[in-house]
Design an enzyme around this catalytic site. Sequence first.
Site, PDB file in Angstrom:
ATOM      1  CB  CYS A   1      25.845   9.715  -9.476  1.00 24.19           C
ATOM      2  SG  CYS A   1      26.292   8.418 -10.388  1.00 24.19           S
TER       3      CYS A   1
ATOM      4  CB  VAL B   1      21.964   6.407 -10.681  1.00 25.67           C
ATOM      5  CG1 VAL B   1      20.629   6.097 -10.262  1.00 25.67           C
ATOM      6  CG2 VAL B   1      22.680   7.265  -9.434  1.00 25.67           C
TER       7      VAL B   1
ATOM      8  CD  GLU C   1      27.359  -0.189 -16.037  1.00 28.93           C
ATOM      9  OE1 GLU C   1      28.288   0.109 -16.619  1.00 28.93           O
ATOM     10  OE2 GLU C   1      26.734  -0.691 -15.095  1.00 28.93           O
TER      11      GLU C   1
HETATM   12  N1  GSH Z   1      29.764   1.130 -13.744  1.00 33.62           N
HETATM   13  C1  GSH Z   1      28.322   2.240 -13.435  1.00 33.62           C
HETATM   14  C2  GSH Z   1      28.260   3.162 -15.102  1.00 33.62           C
HETATM   15  O1  GSH Z   1      29.093   3.537 -15.153  1.00 33.62           O
HETATM   16  O2  GSH Z   1      26.708   3.368 -14.582  1.00 33.62           O
HETATM   17  C3  GSH Z   1      28.730   2.548 -12.892  1.00 33.62           C
HETATM   18  C4  GSH Z   1      27.664   3.620 -11.710  1.00 33.62           C
HETATM   19  C5  GSH Z   1      27.865   3.901 -10.544  1.00 33.62           C
HETATM   20  O3  GSH Z   1      29.056   3.035  -9.595  1.00 33.62           O
HETATM   21  N2  GSH Z   1      26.663   4.436  -9.566  1.00 33.62           N
HETATM   22  C6  GSH Z   1      26.912   5.282  -8.480  1.00 33.62           C
HETATM   23  C7  GSH Z   1      25.741   3.748  -7.970  1.00 33.62           C
HETATM   24  O4  GSH Z   1      24.745   3.831  -8.037  1.00 33.62           O
HETATM   25  C8  GSH Z   1      26.352   6.360  -8.309  1.00 33.62           C
HETATM   26  S1  GSH Z   1      27.487   7.496  -8.545  1.00 33.62           S
HETATM   27  N3  GSH Z   1      26.064   3.224  -6.320  1.00 33.62           N
HETATM   28  C9  GSH Z   1      24.871   2.492  -6.134  1.00 33.62           C
HETATM   29  C10 GSH Z   1      25.743   1.666  -5.306  1.00 33.62           C
HETATM   30  O5  GSH Z   1      26.698   1.822  -5.438  1.00 33.62           O
HETATM   31  O6  GSH Z   1      24.997   0.800  -4.174  1.00 33.62           O
END
Ligand code: GSH
Length: 239
Positions: free
Chosen positions: A29, A69, A81
Site C-alpha cells: 500500500c 490502512v 489516514e
Molecule cells: N486516504 C487514505 C490514507 O491516506 O490513508 C487512503 C488509504 C488507502 O486507500 N488504503 C488502501 C486500503 O486500505 C490500501 S493502498 N484499501 C482497502 C479498501 O479499499 O477496502
Amino acid sequence: MSSLKSHSKDSKLPALTPGKLRLYSMRFCPFAQRTRLVLAHKKIEFETVNVDLKSKPDWFLDRNPLGLVPVLEQDDKVLYESVITCDYLDDVYPDNKLNPSDPYQQARDRILFELYGKVVTNYYGTLRSQGKDKEVLENLWKSMEPFEKAIKERGTYFGGDKPTMIDYFIWPWFERMGVVSVMMPGVDLMPAEKFPNLTAWVEVMKSLPAVKETMFDTPTHVSFYKSYAAGKPNYDLGL
Ligand code: GSH
C-alpha cells in the site's frame, strides 16, 4: 510477533504489548508506505500487523471504520489516514523533524500536496489503460509539471538539501512509475528529457535509508499489480 503475513477475517488480533506502537498495514500500500517512511526516517520502534484487505478482520474495522490502512495504535490511542498518522509521528517524535518549522513553508508544501492528488489519480488511470490512452498519459504529465518546476527551484529534495515530509508523501507513486513500462514496453510515464529534475530526485530518494528500508523493486510491484488487477491481490507475495 514477527510474521508479516496478512491477517484475514477469522484471524485473532495479535496480542498487544503495553506502550508498544503498532502499525496496521498492507505491504504494497503506497499510503501505508508514507507512514512506514516516516517511522523509518525517525528510527521509531514499532511492530507491524498486515491486514488482508479482501477479508478484513472485525478487530481491524473496529479500529478504522473506513477499513483502510494505515492505522496506528498505541495503548488507548488509535489513528488512521496516512497524512494524519505522519503528522502525528512528526509531532510526538520530534527528532529528525520532517514538517517545516516555518508555517508559511509548511502551508506552501501542503498546497503542493493538494496538487499531488491529480498525479495519483492520473497514475492509476495510466495503469488501467496500460499507458495506451494518450490523453490519460498527457494528463499525468500535466499534473506532474508543478513538481518538476518545484524541485528545480528547491534543490536536491523538495525540502531543499534534505528530505522533508512532502518528499515522503509523494514518493510511493514515483517508486511505482516503472510498472507500466514493464507491462507495456515503450511506454515511459516519466521521460527523463521531459522531467530531468524529477528524474534526478528519484535517484537521490532511492539512496535514502528510509526509502531503501520500505521499497520494493519494479518487478515485485509488477507482480503485485498483476495479482491485484486479476482480482486476487497477493498481499503475502515473496514471504
Ligand atoms: N486516504 C487514505 C490514507 O491516506 O490513508 C487512503 C488509504 C488507502 O486507500 N488504503 C488502501 C486500503 O486500505 C490500501 S493502498 N484499501 C482497502 C479498501 O479499499 O477496502
